[in-house]
Design a protein around this motif. Structure first.
Motif, PDB file in Angstrom:
ATOM      1  N   PRO A 174      15.607   6.152  10.082  1.00  0.00           N
ATOM      2  CA  PRO A 174      15.839   5.773  11.487  1.00  0.00           C
ATOM      3  C   PRO A 174      14.749   6.291  12.420  1.00  0.00           C
ATOM      4  CG  PRO A 174      17.880   6.531  10.487  1.00  0.00           C
ATOM      5  CD  PRO A 174      16.792   6.847   9.511  1.00  0.00           C
ATOM      6  N   ALA A 175      14.230   7.479  12.137  1.00  0.00           N
ATOM      7  CA  ALA A 175      13.201   8.052  13.016  1.00  0.00           C
ATOM      8  C   ALA A 175      11.882   7.296  12.918  1.00  0.00           C
ATOM      9  CB  ALA A 175      12.986   9.523  12.661  1.00  0.00           C
ATOM     10  N   THR A 176      11.643   6.651  11.773  1.00  0.00           N
ATOM     11  CA  THR A 176      10.354   5.973  11.562  1.00  0.00           C
ATOM     12  C   THR A 176      10.460   4.459  11.653  1.00  0.00           C
ATOM     13  OG1 THR A 176      10.712   5.899   9.150  1.00  0.00           O
ATOM     14  CG2 THR A 176       9.597   7.841  10.043  1.00  0.00           C
ATOM     15  N   ARG A 177      11.675   3.947  11.842  1.00  0.00           N
ATOM     16  CA  ARG A 177      11.878   2.490  11.763  1.00  0.00           C
ATOM     17  C   ARG A 177      11.057   1.730  12.799  1.00  0.00           C
ATOM     18  NH1 ARG A 177      17.290   2.396  11.566  1.00  0.00           N
ATOM     19  NH2 ARG A 177      17.195   2.467   9.281  1.00  0.00           N
ATOM     20  N   GLU A 178      11.017   2.203  14.024  1.00  0.00           N
ATOM     21  CA  GLU A 178      10.331   1.467  15.087  1.00  0.00           C
ATOM     22  C   GLU A 178       8.819   1.498  14.903  1.00  0.00           C
ATOM     23  OE1 GLU A 178       9.891   1.443  19.971  1.00  0.00           O
ATOM     24  OE2 GLU A 178      11.417   2.687  19.009  1.00  0.00           O
ATOM     25  N   GLN A 179       8.274   2.685  14.633  1.00  0.00           N
ATOM     26  CA  GLN A 179       6.820   2.807  14.495  1.00  0.00           C
ATOM     27  C   GLN A 179       6.317   2.346  13.132  1.00  0.00           C
ATOM     28  OE1 GLN A 179       4.574   3.816  16.909  1.00  0.00           O
ATOM     29  NE2 GLN A 179       6.360   3.684  18.269  1.00  0.00           N
ATOM     30  N   ARG A 180       7.194   2.345  12.122  1.00  0.00           N
ATOM     31  CA  ARG A 180       6.840   1.902  10.769  1.00  0.00           C
ATOM     32  C   ARG A 180       5.705   2.751  10.189  1.00  0.00           C
ATOM     33  NH1 ARG A 180       5.661  -4.254  11.047  1.00  0.00           N
ATOM     34  NH2 ARG A 180       6.241  -4.272   8.841  1.00  0.00           N
ATOM     35  N   VAL A 181       5.790   4.030  10.403  1.00  0.00           N
ATOM     36  CA  VAL A 181       4.785   4.976   9.902  1.00  0.00           C
ATOM     37  C   VAL A 181       5.502   6.059   9.106  1.00  0.00           C
ATOM     38  CG1 VAL A 181       3.183   4.560  11.792  1.00  0.00           C
ATOM     39  CG2 VAL A 181       4.908   6.363  12.010  1.00  0.00           C
ATOM     40  N   PRO A 182       4.771   6.860   8.324  1.00  0.00           N
ATOM     41  CA  PRO A 182       5.413   7.969   7.615  1.00  0.00           C
ATOM     42  C   PRO A 182       5.961   8.997   8.601  1.00  0.00           C
ATOM     43  CG  PRO A 182       3.216   7.523   6.742  1.00  0.00           C
ATOM     44  CD  PRO A 182       3.332   6.747   8.000  1.00  0.00           C
ATOM     45  N   CYS A 218       7.148  12.929  -1.084  1.00  0.00           N
ATOM     46  CA  CYS A 218       7.075  11.469  -0.999  1.00  0.00           C
ATOM     47  C   CYS A 218       7.827  10.904   0.198  1.00  0.00           C
ATOM     48  CB  CYS A 218       7.567  10.834  -2.293  1.00  0.00           C
ATOM     49  SG  CYS A 218       9.258  11.313  -2.752  1.00  0.00           S
ATOM     50  N   CYS A 219       9.056  11.372   0.453  1.00  0.00           N
ATOM     51  CA  CYS A 219       9.862  10.763   1.519  1.00  0.00           C
ATOM     52  C   CYS A 219       9.303  11.047   2.907  1.00  0.00           C
ATOM     53  CB  CYS A 219      11.309  11.220   1.420  1.00  0.00           C
ATOM     54  SG  CYS A 219      11.539  13.001   1.434  1.00  0.00           S
ATOM     55  N   PHE A 220       8.511  12.106   3.061  1.00  0.00           N
ATOM     56  CA  PHE A 220       7.870  12.404   4.340  1.00  0.00           C
ATOM     57  C   PHE A 220       6.476  11.802   4.430  1.00  0.00           C
ATOM     58  CE2 PHE A 220      10.950  15.873   3.916  1.00  0.00           C
ATOM     59  CZ  PHE A 220      11.563  15.827   5.153  1.00  0.00           C
ATOM     60  N   ALA A 221       5.766  11.710   3.286  1.00  0.00           N
ATOM     61  CA  ALA A 221       4.361  11.313   3.301  1.00  0.00           C
ATOM     62  C   ALA A 221       4.154   9.804   3.236  1.00  0.00           C
ATOM     63  CB  ALA A 221       3.619  11.972   2.142  1.00  0.00           C
ATOM     64  N   MET A 222       5.122   9.073   2.705  1.00  0.00           N
ATOM     65  CA  MET A 222       4.941   7.638   2.511  1.00  0.00           C
ATOM     66  C   MET A 222       5.774   6.845   3.513  1.00  0.00           C
ATOM     67  SD  MET A 222       5.050   7.609  -1.639  1.00  0.00           S
ATOM     68  CE  MET A 222       5.015   5.825  -1.719  1.00  0.00           C
ATOM     69  N   THR A 223       5.268   5.681   3.877  1.00  0.00           N
ATOM     70  CA  THR A 223       6.024   4.810   4.775  1.00  0.00           C
ATOM     71  C   THR A 223       7.301   4.362   4.082  1.00  0.00           C
ATOM     72  OG1 THR A 223       4.732   2.947   3.955  1.00  0.00           O
ATOM     73  CG2 THR A 223       4.032   3.933   6.028  1.00  0.00           C
ATOM     74  N   GLN A 224       8.384   4.316   4.841  1.00  0.00           N
ATOM     75  CA  GLN A 224       9.661   3.875   4.298  1.00  0.00           C
ATOM     76  C   GLN A 224       9.954   2.424   4.687  1.00  0.00           C
ATOM     77  OE1 GLN A 224      11.449   5.868   2.204  1.00  0.00           O
ATOM     78  NE2 GLN A 224       9.711   7.257   2.415  1.00  0.00           N
ATOM     79  N   ASP A 225       8.961   1.769   5.275  1.00  0.00           N
ATOM     80  CA  ASP A 225       9.093   0.359   5.670  1.00  0.00           C
ATOM     81  C   ASP A 225       8.812  -0.525   4.452  1.00  0.00           C
ATOM     82  OD1 ASP A 225       9.108  -1.604   8.149  1.00  0.00           O
ATOM     83  OD2 ASP A 225       7.497  -2.242   6.811  1.00  0.00           O
ATOM     84  N   LYS A 226       9.689  -1.492   4.180  1.00  0.00           N
ATOM     85  CA  LYS A 226       9.561  -2.303   2.975  1.00  0.00           C
ATOM     86  C   LYS A 226       8.244  -3.055   2.919  1.00  0.00           C
ATOM     87  CE  LYS A 226      14.489  -2.986   2.039  1.00  0.00           C
ATOM     88  NZ  LYS A 226      15.588  -3.978   1.880  1.00  0.00           N
ATOM     89  N   GLU A 227       7.787  -3.577   4.068  1.00  0.00           N
ATOM     90  CA  GLU A 227       6.551  -4.360   4.080  1.00  0.00           C
ATOM     91  C   GLU A 227       5.327  -3.461   3.974  1.00  0.00           C
ATOM     92  OE1 GLU A 227       4.041  -7.470   6.926  1.00  0.00           O
ATOM     93  OE2 GLU A 227       5.815  -6.421   7.699  1.00  0.00           O
ATOM     94  N   ARG A 228       5.366  -2.321   4.639  1.00  0.00           N
ATOM     95  CA  ARG A 228       4.174  -1.486   4.733  1.00  0.00           C
ATOM     96  C   ARG A 228       4.129  -0.365   3.697  1.00  0.00           C
ATOM     97  NH1 ARG A 228       1.980  -1.419  10.379  1.00  0.00           N
ATOM     98  NH2 ARG A 228       1.878   0.853  10.314  1.00  0.00           N
ATOM     99  N   ILE A 229       5.068  -0.359   2.739  1.00  0.00           N
ATOM    100  CA  ILE A 229       5.088   0.702   1.752  1.00  0.00           C
ATOM    101  C   ILE A 229       3.808   0.654   0.914  1.00  0.00           C
ATOM    102  CG2 ILE A 229       6.342  -0.658   0.020  1.00  0.00           C
ATOM    103  CD1 ILE A 229       7.785   1.981  -0.704  1.00  0.00           C
ATOM    104  N   CYS A 270      14.997   4.751 -12.033  1.00  0.00           N
ATOM    105  CA  CYS A 270      13.907   4.299 -11.174  1.00  0.00           C
ATOM    106  C   CYS A 270      14.499   3.295 -10.195  1.00  0.00           C
ATOM    107  CB  CYS A 270      12.809   3.660 -12.017  1.00  0.00           C
ATOM    108  SG  CYS A 270      11.178   3.782 -11.291  1.00  0.00           S
ATOM    109  N   ALA A 271      14.219   3.487  -8.915  1.00  0.00           N
ATOM    110  CA  ALA A 271      14.855   2.661  -7.895  1.00  0.00           C
ATOM    111  C   ALA A 271      14.445   1.193  -7.997  1.00  0.00           C
ATOM    112  CB  ALA A 271      14.532   3.202  -6.511  1.00  0.00           C
ATOM    113  N   ARG A 272      13.172   0.941  -8.323  1.00  0.00           N
ATOM    114  CA  ARG A 272      12.685  -0.448  -8.357  1.00  0.00           C
ATOM    115  C   ARG A 272      12.299  -0.828  -9.771  1.00  0.00           C
ATOM    116  NH1 ARG A 272       8.169  -1.679  -4.105  1.00  0.00           N
ATOM    117  NH2 ARG A 272       7.004  -0.329  -5.499  1.00  0.00           N
ATOM    118  N   ASP A 273      12.710  -2.026 -10.188  1.00  0.00           N
ATOM    119  CA  ASP A 273      12.375  -2.495 -11.532  1.00  0.00           C
ATOM    120  C   ASP A 273      10.871  -2.594 -11.726  1.00  0.00           C
ATOM    121  OD1 ASP A 273      15.017  -2.658 -12.233  1.00  0.00           O
ATOM    122  OD2 ASP A 273      15.209  -4.784 -11.710  1.00  0.00           O
TER     123      ASP A 273
END
Length: 985
Positions: free
Chosen positions: A307-315, A364-375, A457-460
């Motif tokens: 939620p904190a990064t959703r608007e800016q789409r940054v890590p 990883c959860c702090f350093a990487m973008t959590q946005d699906k498009e920009r991951i 693993c979260a993603r196939d």
């Protein structure tokens, strides 16, 4: 939601109108209530701040913190005094933190003339986690920045964007190849507001396919330039510069705890990704489900990071300075943390806390973008590698009592890359591993288990990539080897820093012994358990823990083949535990029964099983894992001792089903159930289904073990004899010779077993000279280890097999002396085999009937008994076996008894009928021939069909796992028809 502080700052710093203030206030009822509470508190003091709802003047909105305010901070509050002592004075309620109001009043009391709004803003500057309270960390941080003027501390408090300079490596989100993606680049030039970025050729610290993609992308590279604002969300630091400091983590976690305390709502509408399990706690306080100390990392990510990064789409690290002012921004990582999102977030914090407040961790959860498009993983499957591979970066495996991290495929992959980068793994916190040793439920005592096939693993797409990369380095077994090597070294490092002969050292040595055990290093495991017990005695460690080590030492000795000493160790662990917990007692009784069965003491194992079953039946399903073990051992008793293989098959299938519910269908536990099920199928002549189950077992074992691991070799050995039963003699011989040569335990009972099976395959093929050579090697091994191995039933089997070959090809004097010097000739061997089987299994067992039938044929085919034969040698129980008529009559009596499996009753009767036919051939003046037992007869008939079909190798996949068996019971009458004729079949 807007926090109270965010609302307050917005009103005071942005010149919002009264109407705007009111509108913002009503965005959240909790904020409105908090404001009202704070107004009430403020009005009760003589130096109360102005009402937040009152209209502010332009002067008040634009006021800056005056030097007078900071003078009060410096001289009156901080000065050169001990901040901890001062904090205790201010914290007169001993709450561990000061409210914003308390500190505000303290300042105003010293200088009432100060601008109230300026003082209030100064206090808010200290409140870096925006929770209306100042804790000791925030208080000390502000003191350092105000008093020391330390340049390094000031620099850490700055955002990384304030430090942008020419030559700095960055990534930009720009169009490339018709698609927006993250592109590597460098700052070419910059000023106070903008910077020019020039793209650089792709580079990666990755291996395998990721590296190949990078190399392909460099071909025909053309540089591009972009002009971006310093604060553009499309401009980010490279991965190695996305560390989060321990100080920042502490501030963040404090913020999480306060929001949980203040009623943070649970936003999870469903509990599963498929959205089939509604969440009953939806929109209710998250604290109903999670406490701050136990909240999993994935919940923290979903509720507080995304939620904190959703608007800016940054890590998240790119927003730290904004979200937690004064703590600084992203910085170069000094440590790389491998962890599981399923573990508690508090465990992650505990793992890095000891590195110091300025240590910078790549998480990883702090350093990487959590946005699906920009991951970032979309275009580089190994973005983490850049942070991990730096020479100055330390690799940390986050430990917790369950070692959850080792169940994540990404973590194991990071560990693999770490070994390739020649990193020295750090286990942290070691206390978690020490605590792991202290349970009473039998689960915490397990070693550090690495099972790649059970990892998630979260993603196939990630799983596919990682599995492909693992194959590049030799597959799962090589990954496990490398990971365990790193863990072994990490344990040794951890032991080295413990106080000598301390309880902590003893417990870590116990864990190290467990890793040795999983590696198949039985000697090292037994020795390390001994060392743990020795240090434990000196340090006063509890009886419960010491008995657990004694149990595990016994299991290691059993794996070595020293079953007698193993039985002693495990028995002592049960005696010591008699007054403790029924669950542990059952678990240890089952382990003892397993070892006794391996030793050949089936009767002793049965007695232990009965006692364990009595305890289990009183407790029911509360020990499900023990139930699966109990079924497994019951099946083994049915199969190996009673020779009731249909009952064994039923028990193994139930054990397998229960095991899959507890563990996984490709776990080691499931593989063990498969393995035993295959034996039961093979012994019922269900060779095709057995072949498929053996193949499945080996597939799982190869994911867990090195190729030459004892479990793998044993499965290959049994699969080979199963192939021989299907008539593939040449293939089986080649496989069994390879197994015997590469056996990981040279000159041990299991290698002897492989050689004995090779003998059987060669006998069925008609190569009796080769069969005798294999038996000679097997018997020599058994004679070497007989002190620890005991009089096992396999010694009876070898004697019977040798006698069977001697009836086809007479022995030389050399053979008789070398194999069993005190048992010369066919009769002595068979009498001894009958005696051993009677002692081990009982006088009415199917194995006694089998040897007795061969003894009857010896009277028919071999020279008469020498006059000096002792009468006791010719006796089995009350039956005198001194002629073919007596032997065949006794065998027929045994095969017809109700104690023998119905399948063996049917096949035994037909076998004896064929033997009687050969007696008639001899009586008529013809030449009688040896009639093989039913297994050999069926194998020879199958071999004839294989030859007619042109030969070939067994197809291990001719039946899918789980389908009903397509094997039909052999037509024994047809199989034995050739032996009812005078001519040799």
């Amino acid at each position: 939601q807007l926090s109270l502080q965010s609302l307050e700052r917005g009103l005071m710093g942005c010149g919002a109108s009264t109407a705007s203030q009111t509108e913002l206030t009503h965005k959240n009822e909790s904020v409105e209530a908090s404001v009202g509470k704070q107004e009430k508190l403020a009005s009760s003091t003589s130096n109360a701040p102005p009402n937040l709802e009152s209209k502010t003047t332009e002067n008040e909105k634009d006021v800056t913190v005056s030097s007078n305010v900071w003078a009060v901070f410096d001289k009156e509050l901080f000065g050169e005094s001990d901040s901890e002592a001062l904090f205790k004075v201010l914290d007169d309620q001993d709450e561990g933190s000061l409210s914003v109001e308390q500190l505000y009043k303290a300042i105003m009391a010293r200088d009432p003339a100060l601008p109230a709004e300026a003082v209030r803003r100064a206090v808010h500057t200290m409140d870096t986690d925006s929770n209306c309270r100042i804790d000791t960390v925030e208080f000390e941080n502000m003191r350092l920045r105000r008093i020391t003027g330390n340049a390094e501390t000031d620099a850490m408090a700055r955002d990384w964007r304030d430090c942008i300079r020419a030559g700095l490596e960055v990534v930009v989100w720009e169009l490339l190849g018709g698609k927006k993606r993250w592109i590597q680049g460098k700052i070419e030039s910059c000023d106070q507001s903008q910077c020019v970025v020039v793209s650089t050729p792709p580079s990666s610290s990755a291996h395998g396919k990721a590296k190949e993609r990078v190399e392909d992308a460099t071909k025909g590279f053309q540089a591009q330039r972009w002009t971006l604002s310093r604060h553009s969300k499309d401009l980010l630091p490279v991965m190695k510069d996305r560390g989060i400091t321990v100080r920042q983590l502490q501030a963040f976690f404090h913020h999480v705890k306060m929001r949980l305390r203040d009623g943070e709502k649970d936003q999870r509408e469903y509990l599963d990704p498929q959205r089939t399990k509604p969440n009953e706690n939806y929109q209710k306080p998250l604290s109903n489900v999670f406490r701050a100390e136990t909240i999993p990392t994935w919940v923290v990510v979903e509720h507080f990071i995304k939620p904190a990064t959703r608007e800016q789409r940054v890590p998240f690290v790119d927003l730290i300075q904004t979200l937690h002012p004064g703590t600084g921004g992203a910085c170069t990582a000094t440590h790389f943390a491998s962890h599981s999102w399923s573990s508690c977030f508090a465990d992650l914090l505990a793992a890095v806390d000891g590195f110091g407040p300025d240590a910078s961790i790549w998480i990883c959860c702090f350093a990487m973008t959590q946005d699906k498009e920009r991951i970032e993983l979309v275009d580089d499957d190994e973005v983490f590698a850049q942070a991990l591979c730096q020479t100055y970066t330390k690799h940390v495996l986050v430990c917790d009592p369950t070692m959850m991290a080792l169940s994540r495929m990404w973590v194991l992959f990071e560990l693999l890359r770490s070994t390739q980068f020649q990193k020295r793994l750090v286990l942290s916190p070691l206390k978690a591993l020490v605590d792991k040793q202290g349970g009473v439920d039998g689960e915490k005592h397990k070693g550090v288990t690495i099972q790649m096939s059970m990892s998630g693993c979260a993603r196939d797409s990630d799983r596919v990539y990682i599995e492909r990369e693992m194959e590049e380095v030799g597959g799962v077994k090589e990954l496990n080897r490398k990971v365990r090597e790193g863990l072994l070294q990490a344990f040794r490092d951890g032991i080295a820093v413990q106080p000598a002969n301390s309880e902590a050292e003893a417990k870590l040595r116990g864990m190290l012994a467990g890793v040795y055990f999983e590696q198949g290093l039985w000697d090292d495991s037994a020795q390390e358990h001994d060392r743990a017990m020795e240090i434990g005695r000196m340090s006063g460690i509890g009886t419960l823990q010491a008995s657990e080590w004694k149990l595990r030492k016994g299991l290691a000795l059993s794996e070595k083949g020293n079953h007698s000493e193993a039985v002693k160790q495990i028995s002592e662990s049960i005696i010591e535990e008699e007054t403790f917990f029924y669950k542990l007692k059952v678990v240890r009784q089952l382990e003892l029964a397993k070892v006794m069965r391996r030793k050949g003491d089936f009767r002793g194992a049965l007695e232990v099983i009965k006692e364990a079953r009595g305890t289990f039946e009183k407790q029911g399903d509360s020990i499900a894992a023990s139930a699966a073990d109990l079924l497994l051992i019951q099946g083994q008793i049915h199969s190996h001792y009673e020779w009731h293989h249909q009952l064994a098959e039923d028990a193994f299938r139930k054990s397998y089903k229960l095991t899959c519910q507890i563990f996984n269908d490709d776990s080691k536990n499931a593989a063990l159930a498969y393995y035993n099920l295959a034996h039961a199928l093979r012994r019922q002549f269900k060779f095709k289904e057995a072949a498929n189950v053996y193949a499945r077992t080996l597939q799982v074992q190869r994911q867990q073990n090195k190729e030459d691991h004892l479990e793998n070799v044993n499965t290959r050995m049994n699969a080979a004899i199963n192939a021989a039963c299907r008539g593939f003699f040449d293939w089986a011989e080649e496989e069994l010779r390879d197994v015997a040569e590469r056996h990981p335990e040279a000159n041990k009972p299991k290698q002897a077993l492989a050689l004995a099976l090779l003998c059987n395959s060669l006998q069925w093929k008609g190569d009796h000279k080769g069969a005798k050579e294999a038996l000679y090697q097997a018997s020599r091994i058994y004679n070497v280890v007989k002190d620890s191995f005991g009089e096992h039933n396999e010694l009876a089997w070898i004697r019977a097999s040798l006698a069977r070959s001697l009836m086809e090809v007479p022995a030389t004097e050399e053979w008789e002396q070398n194999i069993f010097p005190n048992e010369k000739g066919v009769f002595a061997l068979l009498y001894k085999a009958i005696q051993l089987n009677s002692d081990i299994f009982g006088k009415t067992h199917a194995s006694v009937a089998l040897c007795t039938t061969y003894l009857g044929q010896a009277f028919l085919l071999c020279p008469p008994l020498q006059a000096g034969l002792a009468s006791e040698e010719a006796t089995a129980g009350t039956a005198v076996l001194n002629s073919k008529e007596a032997c065949f009559a006794r065998a027929r009596e045994l095969f017809a008894s109700g104690e023998i499996d119905p399948l063996y009753q049917r096949s035994g009767k037909v076998w004896l009928d064929a033997c009687e036919a050969q007696v008639k051939v001899a009586a008529a003046g013809g030449t009688p021939h040896l009639v093989p037992d039913p297994v050999e007869a069926v194998a020879r008939a199958a071999a004839a069909r294989v030859r007619e079909g042109g030969g070939g190798t067994p197809d291990e996949n001719d039946q899918s796992w789980g389908e009903a068996s397509k094997d039909q019971e052999p037509d024994f009458e047809a199989v034995y028809q050739p032996w009812h004729q005078e001519s040799r079949p």
